[in-house]
Design a protein around this motif. Structure first.
Motif, PDB file in Angstrom:
ATOM      1  N   ASP A  26    -105.050 -18.349  99.772  1.00  0.00           N
ATOM      2  CA  ASP A  26    -104.997 -18.595 101.202  1.00  0.00           C
ATOM      3  C   ASP A  26    -105.830 -17.554 101.933  1.00  0.00           C
ATOM      4  OD1 ASP A  26    -103.274 -20.724 100.773  1.00  0.00           O
ATOM      5  OD2 ASP A  26    -101.477 -19.458 100.949  1.00  0.00           O
ATOM      6  N   ALA A  27    -106.249 -17.906 103.138  1.00  0.00           N
ATOM      7  CA  ALA A  27    -107.021 -16.963 103.956  1.00  0.00           C
ATOM      8  C   ALA A  27    -106.236 -15.670 104.116  1.00  0.00           C
ATOM      9  CB  ALA A  27    -107.327 -17.582 105.310  1.00  0.00           C
ATOM     10  N   ALA A  28    -106.852 -14.558 103.769  1.00  0.00           N
ATOM     11  CA  ALA A  28    -106.189 -13.252 103.826  1.00  0.00           C
ATOM     12  C   ALA A  28    -106.668 -12.476 105.048  1.00  0.00           C
ATOM     13  CB  ALA A  28    -106.490 -12.470 102.551  1.00  0.00           C
ATOM     14  N   ARG A  29    -105.828 -11.575 105.498  1.00  0.00           N
ATOM     15  CA  ARG A  29    -106.203 -10.658 106.586  1.00  0.00           C
ATOM     16  C   ARG A  29    -106.725  -9.386 105.931  1.00  0.00           C
ATOM     17  NH1 ARG A  29    -103.148  -8.689 110.667  1.00  0.00           N
ATOM     18  NH2 ARG A  29    -104.831  -9.159 112.124  1.00  0.00           N
ATOM     19  N   ILE A  30    -107.974  -9.067 106.207  1.00  0.00           N
ATOM     20  CA  ILE A  30    -108.653  -7.965 105.519  1.00  0.00           C
ATOM     21  C   ILE A  30    -109.148  -6.949 106.541  1.00  0.00           C
ATOM     22  CG2 ILE A  30    -110.617  -7.357 104.049  1.00  0.00           C
ATOM     23  CD1 ILE A  30    -110.324 -10.160 102.794  1.00  0.00           C
ATOM     24  N   LEU A  31    -108.872  -5.685 106.256  1.00  0.00           N
ATOM     25  CA  LEU A  31    -109.331  -4.585 107.114  1.00  0.00           C
ATOM     26  C   LEU A  31    -110.404  -3.798 106.379  1.00  0.00           C
ATOM     27  CD1 LEU A  31    -109.059  -2.710 109.623  1.00  0.00           C
ATOM     28  CD2 LEU A  31    -107.259  -1.484 108.370  1.00  0.00           C
ATOM     29  N   GLY A  32    -111.570  -3.683 106.970  1.00  0.00           N
ATOM     30  CA  GLY A  32    -112.662  -2.913 106.389  1.00  0.00           C
ATOM     31  C   GLY A  32    -112.857  -1.607 107.134  1.00  0.00           C
ATOM     32  N   VAL A  62    -113.637  -1.609 111.136  1.00  0.00           N
ATOM     33  CA  VAL A  62    -113.670  -0.375 111.922  1.00  0.00           C
ATOM     34  C   VAL A  62    -114.936   0.369 111.541  1.00  0.00           C
ATOM     35  CG1 VAL A  62    -112.487   1.774 112.474  1.00  0.00           C
ATOM     36  CG2 VAL A  62    -111.150  -0.284 111.939  1.00  0.00           C
ATOM     37  N   SER A  63    -115.845   0.563 112.487  1.00  0.00           N
ATOM     38  CA  SER A  63    -117.161   1.123 112.159  1.00  0.00           C
ATOM     39  C   SER A  63    -117.882   1.552 113.434  1.00  0.00           C
ATOM     40  CB  SER A  63    -117.998   0.073 111.416  1.00  0.00           C
ATOM     41  OG  SER A  63    -119.322   0.517 111.233  1.00  0.00           O
ATOM     42  N   PRO A  64    -118.891   2.425 113.300  1.00  0.00           N
ATOM     43  CA  PRO A  64    -119.731   2.746 114.468  1.00  0.00           C
ATOM     44  C   PRO A  64    -120.644   1.592 114.864  1.00  0.00           C
ATOM     45  CG  PRO A  64    -119.897   4.456 112.771  1.00  0.00           C
ATOM     46  CD  PRO A  64    -119.224   3.283 112.148  1.00  0.00           C
ATOM     47  N   TYR A  65    -120.806   0.593 113.978  1.00  0.00           N
ATOM     48  CA  TYR A  65    -121.787  -0.467 114.209  1.00  0.00           C
ATOM     49  C   TYR A  65    -121.106  -1.828 114.257  1.00  0.00           C
ATOM     50  CZ  TYR A  65    -124.608   3.424 112.490  1.00  0.00           C
ATOM     51  OH  TYR A  65    -125.165   4.659 112.298  1.00  0.00           O
ATOM     52  N   ARG A  76    -113.310  -9.492 113.844  1.00  0.00           N
ATOM     53  CA  ARG A  76    -113.101  -8.550 114.951  1.00  0.00           C
ATOM     54  C   ARG A  76    -113.722  -7.217 114.575  1.00  0.00           C
ATOM     55  NH1 ARG A  76    -107.169  -6.049 116.265  1.00  0.00           N
ATOM     56  NH2 ARG A  76    -107.088  -6.533 114.036  1.00  0.00           N
ATOM     57  N   ASP A  77    -114.512  -6.668 115.482  1.00  0.00           N
ATOM     58  CA  ASP A  77    -115.071  -5.326 115.320  1.00  0.00           C
ATOM     59  C   ASP A  77    -114.278  -4.350 116.177  1.00  0.00           C
ATOM     60  OD1 ASP A  77    -117.267  -5.264 113.504  1.00  0.00           O
ATOM     61  OD2 ASP A  77    -118.477  -6.377 114.940  1.00  0.00           O
ATOM     62  N   ILE A  78    -113.823  -3.260 115.576  1.00  0.00           N
ATOM     63  CA  ILE A  78    -113.275  -2.139 116.339  1.00  0.00           C
ATOM     64  C   ILE A  78    -114.352  -1.067 116.307  1.00  0.00           C
ATOM     65  CG2 ILE A  78    -111.449  -0.406 116.449  1.00  0.00           C
ATOM     66  CD1 ILE A  78    -109.570  -2.428 115.170  1.00  0.00           C
ATOM     67  N   LEU A  79    -115.115  -1.001 117.379  1.00  0.00           N
ATOM     68  CA  LEU A  79    -116.334  -0.196 117.398  1.00  0.00           C
ATOM     69  C   LEU A  79    -116.044   1.251 117.793  1.00  0.00           C
ATOM     70  CD1 LEU A  79    -118.856  -2.703 119.033  1.00  0.00           C
ATOM     71  CD2 LEU A  79    -118.718  -1.983 116.644  1.00  0.00           C
ATOM     72  N   LEU A  80    -116.591   2.175 116.998  1.00  0.00           N
ATOM     73  CA  LEU A  80    -116.494   3.608 117.281  1.00  0.00           C
ATOM     74  C   LEU A  80    -117.914   4.168 117.373  1.00  0.00           C
ATOM     75  CD1 LEU A  80    -113.793   4.477 114.559  1.00  0.00           C
ATOM     76  CD2 LEU A  80    -113.427   3.445 116.805  1.00  0.00           C
ATOM     77  N   PRO A 125    -109.201   7.252 119.611  1.00  0.00           N
ATOM     78  CA  PRO A 125    -108.167   6.485 120.333  1.00  0.00           C
ATOM     79  C   PRO A 125    -108.047   5.034 119.875  1.00  0.00           C
ATOM     80  CG  PRO A 125    -109.431   7.842 121.859  1.00  0.00           C
ATOM     81  CD  PRO A 125    -110.095   7.972 120.523  1.00  0.00           C
ATOM     82  N   LYS A 126    -109.167   4.388 119.552  1.00  0.00           N
ATOM     83  CA  LYS A 126    -109.093   2.987 119.106  1.00  0.00           C
ATOM     84  C   LYS A 126    -108.415   2.871 117.753  1.00  0.00           C
ATOM     85  CE  LYS A 126    -113.151   1.254 121.606  1.00  0.00           C
ATOM     86  NZ  LYS A 126    -114.489   0.605 121.470  1.00  0.00           N
TER      87      LYS A 126
END
Length: 531
Positions: A26-32, A62-65, A76-80, A125-126
């Motif tokens: 099944d579709a998994a939730r993945i954090l990179g 989660v990345s600067p880019y 979803r990008d969590i940009l730093l 903070p993010k």
């Protein structure tokens, strides 16, 4: 009609068989977690994330880019961006590390680059907001680059822990999964050796390797453990247990591009995962490549090194050599203008590198020898002239010279003569191009390719509850146990005891036969006569 029904039944049966033989995930939730400011590191991690997105999984990065052209509903990008603020087009000047000892560069990775990057990410903070959100992920994928403290994020978010190494099977990644690292034929990442070393090269390789491992285990990991206790005070797993919880290690490597390596079952090669089918080039670059009857030379020193930071004399040497060429040159150069630029040179601050290398008119790749660029060059069968500066670049270009698809230049002795000679050598000898194309054919001959391979193994681990059957027991052994030092010590004690016992028994036997006693009497009589 009967035949038609029979064929339909057969078709349905085959489809059911295929469906049952390939377990579905099944579709998994993945954090990179892709924290490195080096864009080349990000590109490799992003290639892995894109493969998982294409397979239908939900991916948070989660990345600067930012990832481009990703589906908004599953990405979803969590940009730093502030993590990479000092590493944009304008700097820093990394040519300063050319003459730094390899172990000093490695020390900087351990003492500054890795820990400071991890600290900046965990305190951002993010990231703090994400950690306090209560979100859960099925898998957490972290870059393995002196970032062991970040492995605590897997337990925090309730996911299986995966890592990827931008440097291939480095020592610190191999340690995580129990992959052997024999210094007799596996060169250290920061040394310019091949897999066939002389005695003194093996000596140096072993010395550097053991020094690296000693510092890593005795200094670096305790520092990471202190950070782990600070940022994950509620963790149920200890730091050591967290390191042992790595389910899979992906390495930016492939045996056809490097050397055969003895891998643990859960270390998977995905070298070239960032390479996509060639996309349409910008109009000006496309026209420039198409209108090159004598071919094109592509010149890039990567994402971290900047062409603009070449010292003036070395930059002028390249300019003067390029001016005298029939070939056109595309140079990744981070200024709007190049002093005394020849008409056959096109400069841009950023290039679609793989798409350019895919063009049939590209005859030569001048590179710093990073693993990302050399992989892309070989994938497209383009020979190279390399100018290594630091890190694994010496190793990669030593491999290029040995395999016959490239020539290495020494940065300190760069001149018009050395640059021109290297370019002429590669362009005039068809063997360099033929060798690069041969390796390209070998590399492309894969059953799945790196993207599908990565997806399969991530899904395999998720399907099988972490897949503990893949894990080598070596990760749970101490240094003494792994190297059988306790066993060898006992063997030595036994052997010594046997020798002492045999000696005592022999002496007793000789004494019983009177030989020792007789010899003693003769010796005493001889001493009296001498007196």
């Amino acid at each position: 009609m009967a035949n038609t029904c029979f064929l339909l039944r057969v078709l349905v049966g085959v489809l059911l068989l295929l469906a049952s033989s390939t377990p579905q995930t099944d579709a998994a939730r993945i954090l990179g977690i892709l924290p490195s400011v080096g864009r080349s590191h990000y590109i490799i991690g992003a290639g892995l994330m894109k493969a998982l997105l294409d397979a239908g999984h939900d991916v948070t990065i989660v990345s600067p880019y930012a990832m481009k052209d990703a589906p908004a509903d599953r990405h979803r990008d969590i940009l730093l961006p502030d993590l990479a603020a000092s590493h944009d087009v304008s700097g820093p000047d990394l040519f300063q590390y050319k003459n730094a000892p390899n172990l000093m560069v490695l020390y900087l990775v351990y003492s500054e680059i890795g820990p400071l990057t991890s600290q900046a990410l965990l305190e951002h903070p993010k990231m703090v907001q994400l950690m306090e959100s209560g979100e859960r992920f099925d898998a957490v994928i972290v870059e393995s680059f002196a970032s062991e403290v970040l492995y605590g994020l897997a337990e925090h978010f309730g996911g299986q822990l995966f890592v990827f190494s931008p440097f291939g099977a480095s020592m610190w990644t191999s340690e995580l999964v129990g992959t052997p690292y024999p210094y007799s034929y596996i060169p250290h990442t920061f040394l310019s050796y091949t897999n066939e070393m002389s005695f003194w090269q093996r000596f140096t390789n072993a010395l550097v390797g053991h020094a690296d491992k000693l510092y890593y285990r005795c200094v670096f990991l305790p520092q990471q453990e202190a950070m782990f206790r600070k940022y994950f005070p509620s963790a149920k797993l200890t730091f050591q247990q967290t390191l042992q919880s790595v389910r899979l290690a992906f390495v930016n490597q492939h045996f056809s591009l490097s050397y055969p390596h003895p891998y643990a079952p859960n270390m998977i090669e995905i070298g070239g995962i960032q390479i996509q089918p060639p996309k349409k080039l910008p109009a000006d670059i496309q026209r420039y490549l198409d209108e090159a009857p004598h071919g094109v030379i592509y010149f890039s020193m990567g994402s971290m090194l900047k062409g603009r930071n070449f010292p003036e004399d070395k930059r002028a040497a390249f300019v003067n050599v390029f001016r005298g060429l029939r070939e056109k040159v595309i140079w990744k150069y981070e200024n709007d203008s190049l002093p005394d630029k020849p008409p056959n040179v096109l400069i841009k601050s950023w290039m679609p590198q793989s798409d350019i290398l895919a063009h049939p008119n590209v005859k030569l790749f001048i590179t710093h020898g990073g693993l990302l660029g050399t992989t892309e060059g070989l994938y497209h069968g383009v020979p190279m002239v390399g100018i290594p500066i630091y890190g694994d670049q010496e190793l990669n270009l030593a491999r290029a010279e040995r395999a016959g698809y490239g020539v290495k230049l020494d940065y300190d002795t760069l001149s018009e003569e050395t640059i021109a000679a290297a370019i002429r050598r590669v362009l005039s000898d068809a063997g360099y191009s033929e060798r690069a194309q041969l390796i390209s054919k070998r590399y492309r001959d894969q059953p799945l390719g790196p993207a599908k391979t990565a997806v399969y193994w991530v899904e395999y681990v998720l399907r099988h509850g972490g897949a503990p059957q893949l894990q080598s027991p070596a990760v749970r052994l101490s240094f003494v146990e792994y190297n059988l030092l306790d066993v060898y010590a006992l063997m030595a004690v036994i052997a010594l005891s046997v020798l002492i016992g045999m000696g005592a028994a022999l002496k007793a036997l000789l004494r019983r036969l009177g030989i020792v006693k007789r010899q003693t009497r003769h010796h005493s009589q001889g001493s009296k006569k001498n007196q």
